[in-house]
Design a protein around this motif. Structure first.
Motif, PDB file in Angstrom:
ATOM      1  N   MET A   1       0.847  -1.179   0.000  1.00 27.32           N
ATOM      2  CA  MET A   1       0.000   0.000   0.000  1.00 27.32           C
ATOM      3  C   MET A   1       0.890   1.239   0.000  1.00 27.32           C
ATOM      4  O   MET A   1       1.874   1.302   0.722  1.00 27.32           O
ATOM      5  CB  MET A   1      -0.885  -0.028   1.242  1.00 27.32           C
ATOM      6  N   HIS A   2       0.527   2.206  -0.824  1.00 20.57           N
ATOM      7  CA  HIS A   2       1.286   3.449  -0.944  1.00 20.57           C
ATOM      8  C   HIS A   2       0.458   4.627  -0.463  1.00 20.57           C
ATOM      9  O   HIS A   2      -0.767   4.622  -0.579  1.00 20.57           O
ATOM     10  CB  HIS A   2       1.654   3.711  -2.411  1.00 20.57           C
ATOM     11  N   LEU A   3       1.135   5.657   0.041  1.00 20.66           N
ATOM     12  CA  LEU A   3       0.510   6.946   0.290  1.00 20.66           C
ATOM     13  C   LEU A   3       0.915   7.861  -0.855  1.00 20.66           C
ATOM     14  O   LEU A   3       2.108   8.110  -1.068  1.00 20.66           O
ATOM     15  CB  LEU A   3       0.974   7.559   1.609  1.00 20.66           C
ATOM     16  N   ALA A   4      -0.079   8.330  -1.601  1.00 16.30           N
ATOM     17  CA  ALA A   4       0.173   9.211  -2.736  1.00 16.30           C
ATOM     18  C   ALA A   4      -0.457  10.565  -2.461  1.00 16.30           C
ATOM     19  O   ALA A   4      -1.610  10.646  -2.020  1.00 16.30           O
ATOM     20  CB  ALA A   4      -0.406   8.606  -4.014  1.00 16.30           C
ATOM     21  N   TYR A   5       0.304  11.607  -2.711  1.00 21.63           N
ATOM     22  CA  TYR A   5      -0.156  12.974  -2.530  1.00 21.63           C
ATOM     23  C   TYR A   5      -0.403  13.573  -3.909  1.00 21.63           C
ATOM     24  O   TYR A   5       0.490  13.585  -4.759  1.00 21.63           O
ATOM     25  CB  TYR A   5       0.874  13.795  -1.756  1.00 21.63           C
ATOM     26  N   LEU A   6      -1.617  14.038  -4.119  1.00 23.77           N
ATOM     27  CA  LEU A   6      -2.030  14.564  -5.409  1.00 23.77           C
ATOM     28  C   LEU A   6      -2.441  16.017  -5.261  1.00 23.77           C
ATOM     29  O   LEU A   6      -2.923  16.434  -4.206  1.00 23.77           O
ATOM     30  CB  LEU A   6      -3.227  13.777  -5.959  1.00 23.77           C
ATOM     31  N   LEU A   7      -2.287  16.777  -6.333  1.00 22.05           N
ATOM     32  CA  LEU A   7      -2.834  18.121  -6.407  1.00 22.05           C
ATOM     33  C   LEU A   7      -3.846  18.107  -7.535  1.00 22.05           C
ATOM     34  O   LEU A   7      -3.528  17.702  -8.660  1.00 22.05           O
ATOM     35  CB  LEU A   7      -1.751  19.162  -6.685  1.00 22.05           C
ATOM     36  N   ILE A   8      -5.071  18.516  -7.214  1.00 25.99           N
ATOM     37  CA  ILE A   8      -6.111  18.577  -8.229  1.00 25.99           C
ATOM     38  C   ILE A   8      -6.485  20.037  -8.419  1.00 25.99           C
ATOM     39  O   ILE A   8      -6.454  20.830  -7.481  1.00 25.99           O
ATOM     40  CB  ILE A   8      -7.320  17.687  -7.870  1.00 25.99           C
ATOM     41  N   GLY A   9      -6.791  20.407  -9.662  1.00 23.80           N
ATOM     42  CA  GLY A   9      -7.112  21.792  -9.944  1.00 23.80           C
ATOM     43  C   GLY A   9      -8.001  21.930 -11.159  1.00 23.80           C
ATOM     44  O   GLY A   9      -8.084  21.044 -12.005  1.00 23.80           O
ATOM     45  N   THR A  92     -10.311  21.907 -17.629  1.00 25.14           N
ATOM     46  CA  THR A  92     -11.435  21.529 -16.776  1.00 25.14           C
ATOM     47  C   THR A  92     -10.926  20.870 -15.509  1.00 25.14           C
ATOM     48  O   THR A  92     -11.446  21.109 -14.426  1.00 25.14           O
ATOM     49  CB  THR A  92     -12.383  20.564 -17.498  1.00 25.14           C
ATOM     50  N   ILE A  93      -9.894  20.036 -15.675  1.00 23.84           N
ATOM     51  CA  ILE A  93      -9.340  19.320 -14.518  1.00 23.84           C
ATOM     52  C   ILE A  93      -7.863  19.043 -14.766  1.00 23.84           C
ATOM     53  O   ILE A  93      -7.453  18.797 -15.901  1.00 23.84           O
ATOM     54  CB  ILE A  93     -10.114  18.007 -14.221  1.00 23.84           C
ATOM     55  N   ASP A  94      -7.092  19.123 -13.708  1.00 24.17           N
ATOM     56  CA  ASP A  94      -5.665  18.812 -13.761  1.00 24.17           C
ATOM     57  C   ASP A  94      -5.357  17.950 -12.547  1.00 24.17           C
ATOM     58  O   ASP A  94      -5.640  18.357 -11.421  1.00 24.17           O
ATOM     59  CB  ASP A  94      -4.852  20.106 -13.732  1.00 24.17           C
ATOM     60  N   LEU A  95      -4.814  16.767 -12.782  1.00 21.95           N
ATOM     61  CA  LEU A  95      -4.504  15.830 -11.704  1.00 21.95           C
ATOM     62  C   LEU A  95      -3.009  15.546 -11.732  1.00 21.95           C
ATOM     63  O   LEU A  95      -2.504  14.942 -12.675  1.00 21.95           O
ATOM     64  CB  LEU A  95      -5.295  14.526 -11.888  1.00 21.95           C
ATOM     65  N   ASP A  96      -2.307  16.020 -10.723  1.00 22.83           N
ATOM     66  CA  ASP A  96      -0.856  15.841 -10.640  1.00 22.83           C
ATOM     67  C   ASP A  96      -0.491  14.994  -9.431  1.00 22.83           C
ATOM     68  O   ASP A  96      -1.052  15.175  -8.348  1.00 22.83           O
ATOM     69  CB  ASP A  96      -0.140  17.187 -10.494  1.00 22.83           C
ATOM     70  N   ILE A  97       0.463  14.102  -9.615  1.00 22.16           N
ATOM     71  CA  ILE A  97       1.048  13.380  -8.490  1.00 22.16           C
ATOM     72  C   ILE A  97       2.199  14.236  -7.976  1.00 22.16           C
ATOM     73  O   ILE A  97       3.126  14.546  -8.721  1.00 22.16           O
ATOM     74  CB  ILE A  97       1.571  11.990  -8.899  1.00 22.16           C
ATOM     75  N   LEU A  98       2.131  14.617  -6.703  1.00 18.74           N
ATOM     76  CA  LEU A  98       3.211  15.405  -6.115  1.00 18.74           C
ATOM     77  C   LEU A  98       4.281  14.507  -5.506  1.00 18.74           C
ATOM     78  O   LEU A  98       5.470  14.761  -5.659  1.00 18.74           O
ATOM     79  CB  LEU A  98       2.652  16.354  -5.057  1.00 18.74           C
ATOM     80  N   GLN A  99       3.834  13.464  -4.822  1.00 18.87           N
ATOM     81  CA  GLN A  99       4.786  12.579  -4.153  1.00 18.87           C
ATOM     82  C   GLN A  99       4.094  11.270  -3.825  1.00 18.87           C
ATOM     83  O   GLN A  99       2.905  11.254  -3.511  1.00 18.87           O
ATOM     84  CB  GLN A  99       5.299  13.250  -2.874  1.00 18.87           C
ATOM     85  N   ILE A 100       4.834  10.180  -3.913  1.00 14.94           N
ATOM     86  CA  ILE A 100       4.362   8.867  -3.469  1.00 14.94           C
ATOM     87  C   ILE A 100       5.405   8.322  -2.516  1.00 14.94           C
ATOM     88  O   ILE A 100       6.557   8.098  -2.908  1.00 14.94           O
ATOM     89  CB  ILE A 100       4.149   7.878  -4.639  1.00 14.94           C
ATOM     90  N   ASP A 101       4.987   8.109  -1.268  1.00 15.79           N
ATOM     91  CA  ASP A 101       5.924   7.649  -0.237  1.00 15.79           C
ATOM     92  C   ASP A 101       7.209   8.484  -0.343  1.00 15.79           C
ATOM     93  O   ASP A 101       7.137   9.700  -0.407  1.00 15.79           O
ATOM     94  CB  ASP A 101       6.183   6.145  -0.368  1.00 15.79           C
TER      95      ASP A 101
END
Length: 161
Positions: A1-9, A92-101
Motif C-alpha cells: 500500500m502506498h501513500l500518494a499525494y495529489l494536487l487537483i485543480g 477543466t481538470i488537472d490531476l498531478d502526483i506530487l509525491q508517493i511515499d
C-alpha cells in the motif's frame, strides 16, 4: 500500500464541481482518500493569460504503482473533458502526483517527486495543510520548510465552497 499525494485543480466552468467529481473518480478508481485540504483560489502560474484556479491537495492510500496511478489519473482527466491544446493552459481538470511515499522516479511519463512542487505556493500551501511534516526525498526538507523557503509570490487564498 502506498501513500500518494495529489494536487487537483480546475480553472474552467464550475471549478468546485470538477474538483468534487475528480475526488469521487479518484476514490473509485485509485484508492481511499485519507486526507484532503481546503480549496484554494490561486493565480495562474506559468501561462498567466487565463482564469484563476481552484486547487486542492489530497492524500490517498493506493495499491496502484506510480505508473499505473499516473495512467489512471490521465484517464480520469480525459473522461472529465480535459484537452491539452496549450501547455499549462486552461483546463477543466488537472490531476498531478506530487509525491508517493519517498519514491524518486524520472521517466518520460512521470517524475517523482513533482519537479516543480517546491517552487509553487499553490501546491505547497495545501500540502502543508494535510502533510506539514512530510519530507521531500530530494531536498530532505518538510513541506513546511519548503513553503517557508519558496520564493513564489503568486496569490493563494483559502476558499469556502
Amino acid at each position: 500500500m502506498h501513500l500518494a499525494y495529489l494536487l487537483i485543480g480546475s480553472n474552467l466552468g464550475d471549478k468546485a464541481t470538477y474538483l468534487k467529481n475528480a475526488s469521487s473518480y479518484i476514490q473509485q478508481q485509485c484508492g481511499q482518500i485519507v486526507k484532503q485540504s481546503s480549496y484554494y483560489e490561486t493565480e495562474p502560474w506559468g501561462f498567466t493569460e487565463q482564469p484563476g484556479f481552484l486547487n486542492q491537495a489530497i492524500c490517498i492510500q493506493t495499491e496502484l504503482g506510480p505508473a499505473q496511478l499516473m495512467h489512471t489519473l490521465l484517464q480520469i482527466e480525459s473522461e472529465m473533458g480535459r484537452t491539452r491544446t496549450i501547455k499549462m493552459g486552461p483546463r477543466t481538470i488537472d490531476l498531478d502526483i506530487l509525491q508517493i511515499d519517498q519514491e524518486t522516479i524520472d521517466t518520460p511519463l512521470l517524475q517523482l517527486p513533482h519537479p516543480a512542487m517546491h517552487l509553487r505556493r499553490f501546491a505547497l500551501i495545501p500540502m502543508v495543510e494535510i502533510a506539514p511534516t512530510l519530507v521531500h526525498p530530494h531536498f530532505n526538507k518538510t513541506m513546511t520548510q519548503l513553503l517557508t523557503e519558496c520564493e513564489d509570490q503568486t496569490d493563494v487564498q483559502k476558499k469556502i465552497v
